[in-house]
Design an enzyme around this catalytic site. Sequence first.
Site, PDB file in Angstrom:
ATOM      1  N   ARG A  78       3.257  79.784 -20.797  1.00  0.00           N
ATOM      2  CA  ARG A  78       2.223  79.989 -19.778  1.00  0.00           C
ATOM      3  C   ARG A  78       0.898  79.360 -20.185  1.00  0.00           C
ATOM      4  O   ARG A  78       0.588  79.247 -21.364  1.00  0.00           O
ATOM      5  CB  ARG A  78       1.963  81.488 -19.576  1.00  0.00           C
ATOM      6  CG  ARG A  78       3.131  82.226 -18.974  1.00  0.00           C
ATOM      7  CD  ARG A  78       2.784  83.663 -18.669  1.00  0.00           C
ATOM      8  NE  ARG A  78       2.138  84.313 -19.793  1.00  0.00           N
ATOM      9  CZ  ARG A  78       1.302  85.349 -19.678  1.00  0.00           C
ATOM     10  NH1 ARG A  78       0.997  85.825 -18.502  1.00  0.00           N
ATOM     11  NH2 ARG A  78       0.780  85.905 -20.752  1.00  0.00           N
ATOM     12  N   SER A 140       3.657  82.168 -31.199  1.00  0.00           N
ATOM     13  CA  SER A 140       4.307  83.360 -31.765  1.00  0.00           C
ATOM     14  C   SER A 140       5.427  83.043 -32.745  1.00  0.00           C
ATOM     15  O   SER A 140       6.604  83.349 -32.503  1.00  0.00           O
ATOM     16  CB  SER A 140       4.814  84.220 -30.619  1.00  0.00           C
ATOM     17  OG  SER A 140       3.772  84.401 -29.706  1.00  0.00           O
ATOM     18  N   ASP A 194       1.164  86.444 -31.304  1.00  0.00           N
ATOM     19  CA  ASP A 194       1.158  87.318 -30.117  1.00  0.00           C
ATOM     20  C   ASP A 194       0.843  88.780 -30.469  1.00  0.00           C
ATOM     21  O   ASP A 194       0.239  89.508 -29.683  1.00  0.00           O
ATOM     22  CB  ASP A 194       2.474  87.226 -29.323  1.00  0.00           C
ATOM     23  CG  ASP A 194       3.731  87.380 -30.175  1.00  0.00           C
ATOM     24  OD1 ASP A 194       3.620  87.466 -31.411  1.00  0.00           O
ATOM     25  OD2 ASP A 194       4.840  87.408 -29.596  1.00  0.00           O
TER      26      ASP A 194
HETATM   27  C1  BGC Z   1       7.935  85.540 -34.760  1.00  0.00           C
HETATM   28  C2  BGC Z   1       6.628  86.292 -34.735  1.00  0.00           C
HETATM   29  C3  BGC Z   1       6.374  86.862 -33.366  1.00  0.00           C
HETATM   30  C4  BGC Z   1       7.570  87.662 -32.898  1.00  0.00           C
HETATM   31  C5  BGC Z   1       7.377  88.226 -31.505  1.00  0.00           C
HETATM   32  C6  BGC Z   1       9.056  86.396 -34.207  1.00  0.00           C
HETATM   33  O1  BGC Z   1      10.230  85.642 -34.110  1.00  0.00           O
HETATM   34  O2  BGC Z   1       8.263  85.137 -36.069  1.00  0.00           O
HETATM   35  O3  BGC Z   1       5.572  85.436 -35.088  1.00  0.00           O
HETATM   36  O4  BGC Z   1       5.234  87.662 -33.397  1.00  0.00           O
HETATM   37  O5  BGC Z   1       8.722  86.857 -32.908  1.00  0.00           O
HETATM   38  O6  BGC Z   1       7.186  87.222 -30.564  1.00  0.00           O
END
Ligand code: BGC
Length: 453
Positions: A78, A140, A194
């Site tokens: 997004r 993320s 995130d």
């Molecule tokens: C990532 C994290 C992220 C989480 C939720 C995981 O696979 O390594 O950085 O916060 O997913 O999205």
Amino acid sequence: MPSLVHTEIETAVKGFLIDQEKMTEVVERMTKEIKMGLAKDTHARSVIKCFVSHVQDLPTGKERGKYLALDLGGSNFRVLLVNLISSSDVEIMSKGYNFPLTLMSGSGNALFDFLAESLSEFCHTHGLENESLPLGFTFSFPLQQQGLSKGILVAWTKGFSCEGVVGKNVVSLLQEAIDRRGDIKINTVAILNDTVGTLMSCAFYHPNCRIGLIVGTGSNACYVEKTVNAECFEGYQTSPKPSMIINCEWGAFGDNGVLEFVRTSYDKIVDKVTPNPGKQTFEKCISGMYMGELVRLVIIDMIAKGFMFHGIISEKIQERWSFKTAYISDVESDAPGEYRNCNKVLSELGILGCQEPDKEALRYICEAVSSRSAKLCACGLVTIINKMNINEVVIGIDGSVYRFHPKYHDMLQYHMKKLLKPGVKFELIVSEDGSGRGAALVAATAVQAKSKL
Ligand code: BGC
């Protein structure tokens, strides 16, 4: 235990049913790993990395201005425009872009060109092409951050495997792609996880929010640590700011084998078919990307052994990942003894003419997988709360599993209460728009810090 469920099915899912003793053991092991991640001496060999986010300021409610945000890493991509008008008035416009699945395993350049193209399209649609707005990038994945606007990708997770990105500064890759186009004037000022966006966004309205949690496609948590304990931060002893948000990256817990006692043979099969076998062990027991596949594997095992669906297998259920995690929420949303959602799921899977015991079995398997997820997540949160040594906390949460599973919130709350020391109060609150408002708040911090230089 529902009497309609075949004992063979109970036996098959036994491994998912973790008791209080095992949960306490998980908390103990996780506590050790988190301490190792934070400490300079042990960080390199720790599995829960506890990355420094470089976000040291929680929102004050006085942040103002217009920011752009990109959100990559969940189920969709997004672009957002966030206008922080007042402490009670935040305007958010956003557009989701169809993310071609081929991009997840293509070249890094193709990925970042796509992000820049979408951003440019968004800016042109909203007449922002000549504005030089600051951008917060919610990315993320595990990042080794060297500042608010510098983050080196440590590893891809959640099915991504784009070439040429691991080991690189993701902000530069994005900025270069934006500059290559030359048709917008956007400046990436901050990159954030995130979980951090979720914490910030929730803290904007709930000042006591100190933990951000995601239970969606992936799973992870961040929390507010004392700066002096964040030993991997250069200024941990000299910084005038008392707090530092730590991105735990708890998904990697167990990658050193310490979680084998809560894993099943089905977990091992799922792990093998992912692009990152042996990695993200905890996440693979908890998050939405994997829960449906775990249920599917139990089902096909039970069909093969003749304990479900009269041994008749549909083509659809044989396909990997065909049992969506959303189906678990659907099946568990039916009232006891009712099967409206369950029937819909079964028909989507091409499984027709089932009897009640089959439907009960399906529900039983779903419950086994989702309750293990909630229990492990509760262990993670309790570990963090114990580590923070506080008596009251608000936890901001986002992610499709938490939002859409009918009992996830209640399960999480129930197990946390059982594991926490008496007297510790906590509140679980859905955090709205972490990757929008949260990103804007972090970008605001970055802009402020720059203006003080
Ligand atoms: C990532 C994290 C992220 C989480 C939720 C995981 O696979 O390594 O950085 O916060 O997913 O999205």
